[in-house]
Design an enzyme around this catalytic site. Structure first.
Site, PDB file in Angstrom:
ATOM      1  N   ASP A 151       0.827  -1.202   0.000  1.00 37.26           N
ATOM      2  CA  ASP A 151       0.000   0.000   0.000  1.00 37.26           C
ATOM      3  C   ASP A 151       0.869   1.262   0.000  1.00 37.26           C
ATOM      4  O   ASP A 151       0.549   2.262  -0.646  1.00 37.26           O
ATOM      5  CB  ASP A 151      -0.938   0.010   1.209  1.00 37.26           C
ATOM      6  CG  ASP A 151      -1.802  -1.238   1.273  1.00 37.26           C
ATOM      7  OD1 ASP A 151      -2.188  -1.738   0.202  1.00 37.26           O
ATOM      8  OD2 ASP A 151      -2.069  -1.729   2.386  1.00 37.26           O
ATOM      9  N   HIS A 179      -5.485  -3.565   5.258  1.00 37.78           N
ATOM     10  CA  HIS A 179      -4.886  -3.950   3.974  1.00 37.78           C
ATOM     11  C   HIS A 179      -5.952  -4.520   3.051  1.00 37.78           C
ATOM     12  O   HIS A 179      -5.779  -5.567   2.437  1.00 37.78           O
ATOM     13  CB  HIS A 179      -3.766  -4.970   4.216  1.00 37.78           C
ATOM     14  CG  HIS A 179      -3.013  -5.365   2.982  1.00 37.78           C
ATOM     15  ND1 HIS A 179      -2.385  -4.449   2.152  1.00 37.78           N
ATOM     16  CD2 HIS A 179      -2.798  -6.580   2.424  1.00 37.78           C
ATOM     17  CE1 HIS A 179      -1.814  -5.086   1.158  1.00 37.78           C
ATOM     18  NE2 HIS A 179      -2.056  -6.379   1.279  1.00 37.78           N
TER      19      HIS A 179
END
Length: 328
Positions: A151, A179
């Protein structure tokens, strides 16, 4: 120098991750485990002219025990990948059992190892790992991490793309939360150096960071999900752990952790109302030494945070209940 075990080493993430680990001068020994092909992958990698000794193991002949005994760092990309139309939560049942089974062995064979979980859905698989380690009485919250580095990598990459910058690594952008989809919160307002995005650019970058995995699943047309970029991100996180383990200081990476068990995390946990959350974490020789606060958020990011926490709570309960035997 570190002894590293990769569980799920012959998969689409495991193979490039193992290749990158073999390239690292910090790795002394690389042990590869999977239900198929891991011996062949190890033989292939062992021809590379770097110091790490590589060995491969299968389930037969106590392979998992051999792969884990004495390991100092365990990387876990094992599990099934997403296919078109699947969310990370769709993967839950299969991958939850994979993580629970593997962590039971880790708890018995290398309880002091650093454990890095890549297997999705990370929002739930990390709580599963924690509950299994607790059952075995060996849970060290400073050494169990959900790898959310992809990310962070995406935030830098997509911001650079939006601004027409050639070097994404110029931008250091923290990403907090979880996530998966809306739980991922890229903090563009905290970018170093600072950036100015239009509302349209901000929406586009945020969406791509949150749902970049969907782009890959769709473009691969059923042939897999994020693999090479995830391997790169996993390796970057592993390098951070290993550098800190050997005594380097000032190493900080966002990661999904059990906040109450990490120095500085209790206050963050209470303020957010969740026990698991990805925040920037400083690392030392013993693992996580300090969880850093989320910091000042823009109004835009405050809205993202509210949505993320609501979804995260359900993800966390789902993982914990899987081990505790409660109803999901």
């Amino acid at each position: 120098m570190v002894k590293v075990s990769v569980l799920g080493a012959s998969g689409q993430i495991g193979q490039p991750l193992s290749l990158l680990l073999k390239s690292s001068p910090l790795v002394t020994e690389l042990r590869l485990y999977d239900v198929v092909h891991s011996v062949g992958v190890a033989t292939d990698l062992d021809h590379i002219d770097t110091p790490a000794k590589v060995s491969g193991y299968l389930p037969n002949d106590n392979g998992l025990e051999k792969a884990l005994s004495g390991a100092e760092l365990v990387m876990i990309p094992a599990g099934v990948a997403r296919k078109p139309g699947m969310t990370r939560d769709d993967l839950f049942t299969t991958n939850a059992n994979v993580i629970a089974d593997l962590l039971s062995e880790v708890a018995q064979l290398c309880p002091e190892a650093f454990i890095c979980i890549i297997t999705n859905p990370v929002n739930s698989t990390v709580p599963i790992a924690v509950e299994v380690l607790k059952k075995h009485g060996v849970f060290n919250p400073r050494r169990v991490f959900g790898v959310t580095t992809l990310d962070v990598v995406r935030a830098s990459t997509f911001t650079a793309h939006a601004l027409g910058e050639l070097d994404p690594q110029k931008f250091k952008i923290p990403v907090v939360g979880g996530h998966s989809g809306a739980t991922i919160i890229p903090l563009i307002s905290q970018s170093q150096p600072p950036v100015q995005l239009t509302k349209e650019q901000l929406d586009a970058v945020t969406y791509r960071v949150q749902f970049g995995g969907d782009e890959i699943v769709k473009s691969k047309a059923g042939a897999g999900s994020a693999t090479t970029c995830m391997a790169y991100a996993g390796f970057r996180f592993a390098q951070a752990i290993m550098k800190a383990y050997r005594g380097e200081t000032g190493i900080v990476e966002p990661t999904y952790v059990f906040l109450p068990g990490v120095p500085g995390g209790e206050e963050i946990s209470k303020s957010l109302g969740v026990s698991f959350f990805a925040v920037p974490v400083e690392f030392g020789t013993d693992g996580a030494t300090k969880a850093q606060p989320v910091g000042p958020l823009s109004d835009y990011e405050q809205d993202l945070l509210k949505k993320a926490i609501q979804e995260l709570r359900g993800n966390i309960v789902k993982g914990e209940s899987h081990v505790k035997g409660g109803k999901l």
